[in-house]
Design an enzyme around this catalytic site. Structure first.
Site, PDB file in Angstrom:
ATOM      1  N   ASP A 183      11.751  10.717  75.737  1.00 36.85           N
ATOM      2  CA  ASP A 183      12.478  10.559  76.952  1.00 36.85           C
ATOM      3  C   ASP A 183      12.948   9.041  76.962  1.00 36.85           C
ATOM      4  O   ASP A 183      11.997   8.208  76.899  1.00 36.85           O
ATOM      5  CB  ASP A 183      11.602  10.779  78.095  1.00 36.85           C
ATOM      6  CG  ASP A 183      11.460  12.170  78.329  1.00 36.85           C
ATOM      7  OD1 ASP A 183      12.190  12.947  78.223  1.00 36.85           O
ATOM      8  OD2 ASP A 183      10.277  12.933  78.686  1.00 36.85           O
ATOM      9  N   ASP A 221      10.869  21.411  80.203  1.00 35.35           N
ATOM     10  CA  ASP A 221      10.136  20.478  80.315  1.00 35.35           C
ATOM     11  C   ASP A 221       9.662  20.218  81.592  1.00 35.35           C
ATOM     12  O   ASP A 221      10.546  20.185  82.559  1.00 35.35           O
ATOM     13  CB  ASP A 221      11.180  19.230  79.719  1.00 35.35           C
ATOM     14  CG  ASP A 221      10.572  17.757  79.708  1.00 35.35           C
ATOM     15  OD1 ASP A 221       9.017  17.893  79.761  1.00 35.35           O
ATOM     16  OD2 ASP A 221      10.990  16.851  79.292  1.00 35.35           O
TER      17      ASP A 221
END
Length: 218
Positions: free
Chosen positions: A20, A177
């Site tokens: 990320d 996620d």
């Protein structure tokens, strides 16, 4: 110790890393700031022989700025955030998706919990995207609880892909996620997900990383 954590994943049999990238701008918080292309390059070069898949989730303002830098750094796929699209969302998304594929990378799109899955159907219909990242928590911070509304979103997307795209030879994988653990993973898979991203459930498991992996697989 990023190197040690990546090695821990490899030792447990993990070959697919989801990284990320937050810039502290799209998510307006000084705490939503992670790393950039230099870190991706370091991971890619250090673990080159392990043939890792590096998915880069760009949760950033103006994600098009990062496409070439991430490609040069060794990314496998760039996943851009649908809500970061400015102006005409579809047109901007198409331009970014085309740039990503032109750079030789796979392209994915991520959507926040409140965004209806149908919002990205026109983009998926083009065949430029091969992965949808369904966020089951608000982006930016780990340790949040799984939002069960994501299950219906997964099921709806799986049904739409099967009905609309599979017959045309367009293969789109569903990644989920946020809040994924040994209590939520089975329902996520049964709803139609292909790839599960887990963070807190793995790295903060009381019995260790390898045990956490076994729990998810089982």
């Amino acid at each position: 110790d990023i190197k040690g954590e990546v090695q821990k994943c490899i030792d447990a049999g993990v070959k697919h890393l989801h990284l990320d990238v937050f810039d502290g701008v799209f998510l307006d918080s000084p705490h939503a700031l992670t790393f950039g292309p230099q870190m991706i390059r370091a991971i890619h070069d250090r673990f080159r022989e392990d043939d890792l898949t590096l998915d880069i989730h760009l949760c950033v303002h103006r994600p098009e700025r990062y496409t070439k830098a991430m490609a040069d750094a060794g990314a496998t796929r760039i996943i851009f955030q649908w809500e970061a699209m400015r102006g005409d969302q579809l047109r901007t998304a198409l331009e970014i998706a085309y740039a990503i594929t032109l750079a030789g990378l796979s392209c994915g799109v991520s959507i926040n919990p409140e965004t209806p899955i149908s919002a990205i159907y026109p983009l998926l219909d083009t065949g430029l995207v091969d992965l949808v990242d369904i966020l089951a928590v608000e982006p930016g911070f780990g340790g949040q609880n799984f939002n069960p509304l994501a299950l219906q979103k997964i099921a709806n997307l799986r049904s739409w892909i099967n009905d609309r795209l599979t017959g045309r030879g367009i293969d789109i994988r569903i990644l989920v996620d946020g809040g994924v653990n040994n209590k939520t993973s089975r329902n996520v898979v049964e709803a139609g997900a292909d790839i599960l991203v887990a963070g807190t459930a793995l790295f903060r498991h009381r019995s260790g990383f390898a045990h956490a992996i076994n729990e998810l697989v089982d």
